[in-house]
Design a protein around this motif. Structure first.
Motif, short mmCIF file in Angstrom:
data_model
loop_
_atom_site.label_atom_id
_atom_site.label_comp_id
_atom_site.label_asym_id
_atom_site.label_seq_id
_atom_site.Cartn_x
_atom_site.Cartn_y
_atom_site.Cartn_z
N SER A 4 2.04 34.96 1.93
CA SER A 4 1.89 35.28 3.29
C SER A 4 1.19 34.39 4.00
O SER A 4 0.12 33.97 3.42
CB SER A 4 1.44 36.87 3.50
N TRP A 50 -4.52 31.38 7.55
CA TRP A 50 -4.73 31.93 6.39
C TRP A 50 -3.81 32.39 5.29
O TRP A 50 -2.73 32.52 5.92
CB TRP A 50 -5.31 33.28 6.60
N THR A 51 -3.85 32.16 4.07
CA THR A 51 -2.57 32.66 3.32
C THR A 51 -3.30 33.59 1.96
O THR A 51 -4.45 33.67 1.47
CB THR A 51 -2.17 31.25 2.37
N GLN A 52 -2.23 34.26 1.69
CA GLN A 52 -2.38 35.36 0.54
C GLN A 52 -1.22 35.26 -0.56
O GLN A 52 0.00 35.56 0.30
CB GLN A 52 -2.63 36.55 1.17
N ILE A 99 0.65 37.96 -2.45
CA ILE A 99 0.60 39.42 -2.65
C ILE A 99 1.52 40.10 -3.48
O ILE A 99 2.80 39.57 -3.47
CB ILE A 99 0.58 39.84 -1.02
N THR A 138 -3.78 41.97 -3.40
CA THR A 138 -3.95 40.37 -3.12
C THR A 138 -4.38 39.81 -4.66
O THR A 138 -5.23 39.92 -4.70
CB THR A 138 -4.86 40.27 -2.02
N VAL A 140 -4.15 36.10 -4.88
CA VAL A 140 -4.98 34.61 -4.57
C VAL A 140 -4.96 34.66 -2.91
O VAL A 140 -3.99 35.04 -2.27
CB VAL A 140 -4.03 33.48 -5.12
N SER A 141 -6.00 33.93 -2.49
CA SER A 141 -6.04 33.69 -0.94
C SER A 141 -6.69 32.41 -0.89
O SER A 141 -7.39 31.88 -1.78
CB SER A 141 -6.84 34.82 -0.30
N HIS A 201 -8.04 29.71 2.92
CA HIS A 201 -7.85 29.67 4.59
C HIS A 201 -8.52 28.47 4.70
O HIS A 201 -9.06 27.59 4.17
CB HIS A 201 -8.46 30.85 5.07
N VAL A 254 -3.68 27.12 -2.11
CA VAL A 254 -3.48 28.15 -2.80
C VAL A 254 -2.28 28.03 -4.07
O VAL A 254 -2.53 29.03 -4.86
CB VAL A 254 -2.55 29.25 -1.75
N ARG A 306 -5.01 27.67 -7.03
CA ARG A 306 -5.60 28.62 -7.50
C ARG A 306 -4.40 29.72 -7.79
O ARG A 306 -4.55 30.39 -9.17
CB ARG A 306 -6.16 29.66 -6.12
#
Length: 118
Positions: free
Chosen positions: A27, A36-38, A40, A47, A49-50, A52, A79, A82
């Motif tokens: 997202s 910002w990214t996540q 999900i 969530t 991993v996130s 930004h 991201v 991670r």
């Protein structure tokens, strides 16, 4: 008005996209200043991993005079890095109702460069 139209597009996108533990949803939220990214997992509502843009700026990975698009690509790579540490290899891309160009596209390209399949 502009926000309402984005929310309508976002709901339309989310009706078709669903993240799982094996293939979570990537997202993207974009403001005028940051991205910002996540990742999900929609089945658990968690969530995984996130990342930004502020992390890229503070980590010193940003070069002088670098623009928002280059930083957004680095957020995508962060991201993906991670995600690979959590053994996530693939994701579905949720553009969040934004047009697929500019910083949103740069996040997706950076995630692909980082090894995340989409």
């Amino acid at each position: 008005m502009k926000q309402e139209r984005r929310n309508i597009r976002h709901r339309r996108v989310r009706a078709r996209i669903h993240g799982t533990a094996n293939r979570p949803r990537l997202s993207v939220f974009r403001s005028n200043r940051r991205v910002w990214t996540q990742l999900i997992d929609d089945e658990r509502g968690a969530t995984l991993v996130s990342a930004h843009e502020g992390e890229v700026i503070l980590s010193g990975k940003q070069k002088k005079g670098e623009g928002k698009i280059a930083r957004a690509e680095k957020v995508g790579m962060l991201v993906a890095e991670r995600a690979s540490s959590r053994n996530i290899k693939a994701a579905v891309f949720d553009r969040g109702g934004y047009r697929y160009h500019g910083r949103v596209k740069a996040v997706a390209d950076g995630a692909r460069k980082g090894g995340l399949r989409m």
